[in-house]
Motif scaffolding. Structure first.
Motif, PDB file in Angstrom:
ATOM      1  N   ARG A  85      -1.204   2.305  -1.993  1.00  0.00           N
ATOM      2  CA  ARG A  85      -1.943   1.421  -1.666  1.00  0.00           C
ATOM      3  C   ARG A  85      -1.576   0.819  -0.471  1.00  0.00           C
ATOM      4  O   ARG A  85      -2.325   0.785   0.608  1.00  0.00           O
ATOM      5  CB  ARG A  85      -2.223   0.168  -2.803  1.00  0.00           C
ATOM      6  CG  ARG A  85      -2.741  -0.894  -2.263  1.00  0.00           C
ATOM      7  CD  ARG A  85      -2.830  -2.102  -3.406  1.00  0.00           C
ATOM      8  NE  ARG A  85      -1.382  -2.237  -4.121  1.00  0.00           N
ATOM      9  CZ  ARG A  85      -0.511  -3.322  -3.472  1.00  0.00           C
ATOM     10  NH1 ARG A  85      -0.749  -3.643  -2.205  1.00  0.00           N
ATOM     11  NH2 ARG A  85       0.716  -3.450  -4.164  1.00  0.00           N
ATOM     12  N   ILE A  86      -0.231   0.529  -0.286  1.00  0.00           N
ATOM     13  CA  ILE A  86       0.307   0.005   0.919  1.00  0.00           C
ATOM     14  C   ILE A  86       0.077   1.129   2.250  1.00  0.00           C
ATOM     15  O   ILE A  86      -0.056   0.507   3.208  1.00  0.00           O
ATOM     16  CB  ILE A  86       1.861  -0.285   0.936  1.00  0.00           C
ATOM     17  CG1 ILE A  86       1.842  -1.450  -0.291  1.00  0.00           C
ATOM     18  CG2 ILE A  86       2.477  -0.462   2.173  1.00  0.00           C
ATOM     19  CD1 ILE A  86       3.281  -1.461  -0.880  1.00  0.00           C
ATOM     20  N   LYS A 106      -2.260   3.382   2.450  1.00  0.00           N
ATOM     21  CA  LYS A 106      -3.606   3.402   2.729  1.00  0.00           C
ATOM     22  C   LYS A 106      -4.008   2.274   3.570  1.00  0.00           C
ATOM     23  O   LYS A 106      -4.721   2.420   4.641  1.00  0.00           O
ATOM     24  CB  LYS A 106      -4.469   3.378   1.513  1.00  0.00           C
ATOM     25  CG  LYS A 106      -5.810   3.886   2.059  1.00  0.00           C
ATOM     26  CD  LYS A 106      -6.704   4.003   0.625  1.00  0.00           C
ATOM     27  CE  LYS A 106      -8.316   4.122   1.047  1.00  0.00           C
ATOM     28  NZ  LYS A 106      -9.020   3.882   0.064  1.00  0.00           N
ATOM     29  N   SER A 107      -3.558   0.820   3.210  1.00  0.00           N
ATOM     30  CA  SER A 107      -3.742  -0.169   3.847  1.00  0.00           C
ATOM     31  C   SER A 107      -3.512  -0.342   5.228  1.00  0.00           C
ATOM     32  O   SER A 107      -3.909  -1.081   6.112  1.00  0.00           O
ATOM     33  CB  SER A 107      -3.578  -1.486   3.209  1.00  0.00           C
ATOM     34  OG  SER A 107      -2.090  -1.722   3.179  1.00  0.00           O
ATOM     35  N   ARG A 108      -2.281   0.388   5.636  1.00  0.00           N
ATOM     36  CA  ARG A 108      -1.951   0.393   6.960  1.00  0.00           C
ATOM     37  C   ARG A 108      -2.374   1.475   7.914  1.00  0.00           C
ATOM     38  O   ARG A 108      -2.366   1.283   9.128  1.00  0.00           O
ATOM     39  CB  ARG A 108      -0.360   0.667   6.976  1.00  0.00           C
ATOM     40  CG  ARG A 108       0.421  -0.433   6.469  1.00  0.00           C
ATOM     41  CD  ARG A 108       0.479  -1.716   7.571  1.00  0.00           C
ATOM     42  NE  ARG A 108       1.386  -2.653   7.185  1.00  0.00           N
ATOM     43  CZ  ARG A 108       1.364  -4.015   7.676  1.00  0.00           C
ATOM     44  NH1 ARG A 108       0.694  -4.012   8.990  1.00  0.00           N
ATOM     45  NH2 ARG A 108       1.861  -4.875   7.493  1.00  0.00           N
ATOM     46  N   ASP A 162      -1.740  -6.332  10.125  1.00  0.00           N
ATOM     47  CA  ASP A 162      -2.414  -7.187   8.884  1.00  0.00           C
ATOM     48  C   ASP A 162      -2.084  -8.539   9.393  1.00  0.00           C
ATOM     49  O   ASP A 162      -1.796  -8.764  10.456  1.00  0.00           O
ATOM     50  CB  ASP A 162      -1.637  -6.758   7.674  1.00  0.00           C
ATOM     51  CG  ASP A 162      -0.285  -7.119   7.618  1.00  0.00           C
ATOM     52  OD1 ASP A 162       0.344  -7.806   8.595  1.00  0.00           O
ATOM     53  OD2 ASP A 162       0.356  -6.750   6.586  1.00  0.00           O
ATOM     54  N   GLY A 174      -5.003   3.948   6.647  1.00  0.00           N
ATOM     55  CA  GLY A 174      -6.253   4.535   5.980  1.00  0.00           C
ATOM     56  C   GLY A 174      -5.820   5.918   5.469  1.00  0.00           C
ATOM     57  O   GLY A 174      -6.844   6.518   4.882  1.00  0.00           O
TER      58      GLY A 174
END
Lengths: 248, 248
Positions: free
Chosen positions: B68-69, B71-73, B129, B75
Motif C-alpha cells: 500500500r505504501i 503504491k501510494s508513493r 503527500d 502508483g
C-alpha cells in the motif's frame, strides 16, 4: 495461583517494561553428534508447543532483546544468532489465545521479529520460566504440533539457515577446537538434511581459506589418519561479516 | 497550517488507524537506461531527505502495508518487493524529531521493517503527500544527507538486493519484453555497481534455464545481431520462489 491470575499479574509488569505490539521469537537449533534439534517451550494453558520468545524493553535494541531472551532460556552467550524475518500477518495469536481476558498482554497483536541461533545442545541447560510448563529439545524429524504460526516461523528459520550455509561459515562452537573435514561435512549434512559429495565439499570448503591446517594427525590406529583443522578466527569472523564469496 | 498543527491533526488519525511502535520503510530502487536511482522524500520541517515509509493498519498484514505504501508513493503495483530486515535500535528518531511535541505520533519509538522494491523509474510518478515537501529520484552515486538511520537502512537494502541477485532472477518489469544478454548484463552491472565478465555472465545466466530464446534477431544494420530472449514466466516465477540454484 491459576494461570489467568498469573498472566494478569505478569501483564502489569510487561506493560510497564516492554514495547507493546513487538515480540521476538527465537528458533534455537541445537547440534550434537550429528543430530539437529530445536528448543521448544510449552506455555501454561497451552496444549501445543511454541518457540521461546519474549519482548523488547522500552529502551532496548531488538538485537539485545534477542540475546537476552536466548541467554535467559539457555544460558548461551556468544552463539551464532541471526535475525531472519519479521512476521506480521494478522490473526497470528488471536485463535490460540482467545480464551484469555482482553486486558492480558498476550492478547495484543504482535509483529514478531524472528531470530535463529545455532548452539551445541549438550552445553545448554533449557530453562522453564514461570509462564511455561516445559522447555525441551525436540528432534527436527519428530516435531510436535505447534501453537500460533510458530511452525511457519520455524520453517522459515530452517530455510534461511540452510541458505546461509552457502555464504557464511558455520561450525565454531559446534565442533571441537580441532576437527577433520569429515567432521565438518557431517555438521553441514545434518543441518542441510542431505548427503554431500565428499570431494566437492572438501574442495569448496578449503577454497574459502578460513582454516588453519595442523601438521599432527588425530591419534588412532588408522593407517592414514585424517588431517586436523581449526578455524582461523580472524578469517572466520571476517567471513561472517562479509560472506564467504561473491557469486557474481 | 503550520507543520506542528498539521502533524498534531494527522497524529489523531494515525493513533486511531495504525499499530503504534511499528513502521515500514521502503527503499525503492529505480532502474532505467543503465542508471540506478533511489526514491527519497523530504518530510515537512526536515532539512534532510528520508525514505518513503508509513505505518501498519491495526488489522493489516505488514506485507500489505508495504504494498500500500509503495503504491501510494509511486502508483507501482506488482513490482519486486522484498522484506529484508527489521531495524530496532534505540534512539532511531529521537534526535531528528525531538523538536516535535511528545504527543505527536512521530515521537514514538518505532521498530521499522525494511522492504526494498525494484521498479522502472520512467514508469513511476512520485507522489508528494501532505506531510512531505518533496518526493524525488536521486542517483545512488550522489545521495543527499539523510535523516535518522535511513542511510543505514538504504545501505542494508542495497547490500541485500545485490546479494539476492545471486539467487533470484531480476529483470522482469525492468527490461523490455524481449532483450539481449548484453541488455540483461547491463542491468546486473548497474545494480552491482561493477563490470562483469561477458562470457561468464552469459554462461551462468543461461544455465538458470529461465529464458525463452527467440529465433528472430533484433533489427538493425549489424552483421551479427545479438539473440533476443524473454523470460519464461512459469520458470521465472518458480525461480523467484525457490531460488535459482542451491550451492551445496
Amino acid at each position: 495461583m491459576d494461570e489467568i491470575s498469573l498472566f494478569e499479574e505478569r501483564s502489569k509488569e510487561f506493560y510497564k517494561d516492554y514495547l507493546p505490539h513487538v515480540s521476538i521469537d527465537c528458533v534455537v537449533f541445537g547440534f550434537h553428534s550429528n543430530t539437529l534439534k530445536v528448543l521448544l517451550i510449552r506455555m501454561k494453558g497451552q496444549e501445543h508447543w511454541g518457540l521461546p520468545g519474549g519482548y523488547v524493553g522500552k529502551d532496548e535494541h531488538i538485537d539485545d532483546a534477542a540475546i537476552r531472551i536466548l541467554k535467559s532460556r539457555t544460558g548461551a552467550e556468544k552463539v551464532f544468532l541471526e535475525q531472519f524475518k519479521a512476521f506480521g500477518n494478522t490473526g497470528r495469536s488471536e485463535k490460540d489465545l482467545s480464551y484469555l481476558p482482553e486486558s492480558i498482554w498476550f492478547r495484543q497483536r504482535f509483529i514478531s521479529v524472528g531470530y535463529y541461533a545455532l548452539v551445541d545442545y549438550e552445553q545448554i541447560i533449557p530453562v522453564v520460566d514461570d509462564i511455561s510448563t516445559a522447555c525441551e529439545w525436540k528432534s527436527v524429524h519428530e516435531l510436535p504440533a505447534m501453537m500460533m504460526d510458530h511452525r511457519q516461523i520455524y520453517e522459515a528459520a530452517l530455510e534461511n539457515m540452510r541458505f546461509q550455509l552457502n555464504y557464511k561459515p558455520i561450525g565454531y562452537n559446534l565442533l571441537p577446537e580441532e576437527f577433520t573435514m569429515p567432521d565438518l561435512q557431517k555438521l553441514y549434512e545434518t543441518i542441510l538434511g542431505k548427503p554431500l559429495s565428499r570431494s566437492n565439499f572438501q574442495r569448496k570448503m578449503l577454497a574459502y581459506d578460513i582454516f588453519i591446517k595442523h601438521d599432527k594427525e588425530r591419534k588412532g590406529g588408522a593407517h592414514r589418519s585424517p588431517i586436523l583443522y581449526s578455524f582461523d578466527q580472524v578469517k572466520y569472523q571476517a567471513a561472517l561479516k562479509t560472506g564467504l564469496k561473491e557469486a557474481w
